[in-house]
Design a protein around this motif. Structure first.
Motif, PDB file in Angstrom:
ATOM      1  N   VAL A  52      -6.942  -1.261   9.640  1.00 41.94           N
ATOM      2  CA  VAL A  52      -7.663  -0.865   8.428  1.00 41.94           C
ATOM      3  C   VAL A  52      -8.230   0.676   7.869  1.00 41.94           C
ATOM      4  O   VAL A  52      -8.135   1.044   6.870  1.00 41.94           O
ATOM      5  N   ASN A  53      -9.111   0.580   8.720  1.00 38.92           N
ATOM      6  CA  ASN A  53      -9.797   2.015   9.394  1.00 38.92           C
ATOM      7  C   ASN A  53      -9.280   3.786   9.431  1.00 38.92           C
ATOM      8  O   ASN A  53      -9.160   4.317   8.929  1.00 38.92           O
ATOM      9  N   PRO A  68      -7.176   5.648   4.858  1.00 34.25           N
ATOM     10  CA  PRO A  68      -7.514   7.776   4.067  1.00 34.25           C
ATOM     11  C   PRO A  68      -5.670   7.748   3.864  1.00 34.25           C
ATOM     12  O   PRO A  68      -5.429   8.942   2.211  1.00 34.25           O
ATOM     13  N   PHE A  69      -4.958   6.849   3.587  1.00 32.62           N
ATOM     14  CA  PHE A  69      -3.327   7.394   3.184  1.00 32.62           C
ATOM     15  C   PHE A  69      -3.341   6.296   1.844  1.00 32.62           C
ATOM     16  O   PHE A  69      -2.416   6.746   0.925  1.00 32.62           O
ATOM     17  N   MET A 128       1.367  -1.424  -0.121  1.00 30.79           N
ATOM     18  CA  MET A 128      -0.515   0.378  -0.358  1.00 30.79           C
ATOM     19  C   MET A 128       0.755   1.284  -0.299  1.00 30.79           C
ATOM     20  O   MET A 128       1.716   1.852   0.686  1.00 30.79           O
ATOM     21  N   LEU A 129       0.760   2.190  -0.905  1.00 29.87           N
ATOM     22  CA  LEU A 129       1.196   3.476  -1.188  1.00 29.87           C
ATOM     23  C   LEU A 129       0.698   4.762  -0.393  1.00 29.87           C
ATOM     24  O   LEU A 129      -0.644   4.535  -0.877  1.00 29.87           O
ATOM     25  N   ASP A 130       1.331   5.726   0.211  1.00 29.98           N
ATOM     26  CA  ASP A 130       0.541   6.881  -0.265  1.00 29.98           C
ATOM     27  C   ASP A 130       0.773   7.694  -1.463  1.00 29.98           C
ATOM     28  O   ASP A 130       1.313   7.673  -2.131  1.00 29.98           O
ATOM     29  N   SER A 132     -10.584  -6.920   0.532  1.00 32.06           N
ATOM     30  CA  SER A 132     -10.818  -6.372   2.260  1.00 32.06           C
ATOM     31  C   SER A 132     -10.948  -5.125   2.314  1.00 32.06           C
ATOM     32  O   SER A 132     -10.707  -4.444   3.519  1.00 32.06           O
ATOM     33  N   TYR A 133      -9.482  -4.441   1.877  1.00 32.02           N
ATOM     34  CA  TYR A 133      -9.223  -3.038   2.951  1.00 32.02           C
ATOM     35  C   TYR A 133     -10.225  -2.214   2.179  1.00 32.02           C
ATOM     36  O   TYR A 133     -10.262  -1.031   3.119  1.00 32.02           O
TER      37      TYR A 133
END
Length: 154
Positions: A54-55, A59-60, A21-23, A43-44
């Motif tokens: 995950v919550n 947002p990032f 996962m990347l910002d 699922s994310y």
């Protein structure tokens, strides 16, 4: 969710692998592994994720990347190695090496052929989360692949 993420979610394979996962700056903030990338990564991005992490992380997430592996075991090993190298912010569980052990392959017969090491050394594989599980694996390997000392006659 960005358009970039939506597009990549549509093309995820039903294969084992590692996902990143990347910002917004392209920095990796989380690394995970899965037996099925498509199911796990999607699922994310549901309305009510199962995990609080995950919550906090969602947002990032502005982009994602993945690496397909042949097996889930290969994905686990790659995930551990990448987390150790990159140290993503949301991978808190694996940031600290002292909780992990390594499988050391040695040359001394019979007891040091396979052993547990507390730190990464030459001829070590891992990391593994559980010393007791690794010891069980070593016993199992010794039963499957018994190594006998052979007397050489010259």
């Amino acid at each position: 969710m960005t358009e970039q993420v939506k597009e990549k979610l549509e093309h995820l394979p039903d294969a084992p692998g590692v996902y990143k996962m990347l910002d917004g700056k392209g920095k990796i903030i989380y690394i995970g592994k899965s037996k099925c990338l498509k199911k796990r990564v999607k699922s994310y991005f549901v309305e009510t994720p199962k995990w609080d992490k995950v919550n906090r992380m969602a947002p990032f997430i502005k982009d994602l990347d993945y690496v397909i592996t042949d097996t889930h075991l290969e994905a686990m090993l790659l995930e551990c190695e990448l987390i150790k190298q990159i140290r993503p912010y949301f991978n808190v569980l694996m940031k600290y090496d002292d909780r992990y052990v390594y499988l050391k392959v040695g040359r001394a017969y019979p007891d040091k052929l396979l052993s547990v090491a507390g730190h990464r050394e030459e001829n070590c594989f891992g990391p593994f989360r559980s010393r007791s599980t690794l010891l069980e694996i070593i016993d199992f390997m010794k039963n499957i692949y018994p190594v006998e000392k052979i007397k050489r006659t010259y």
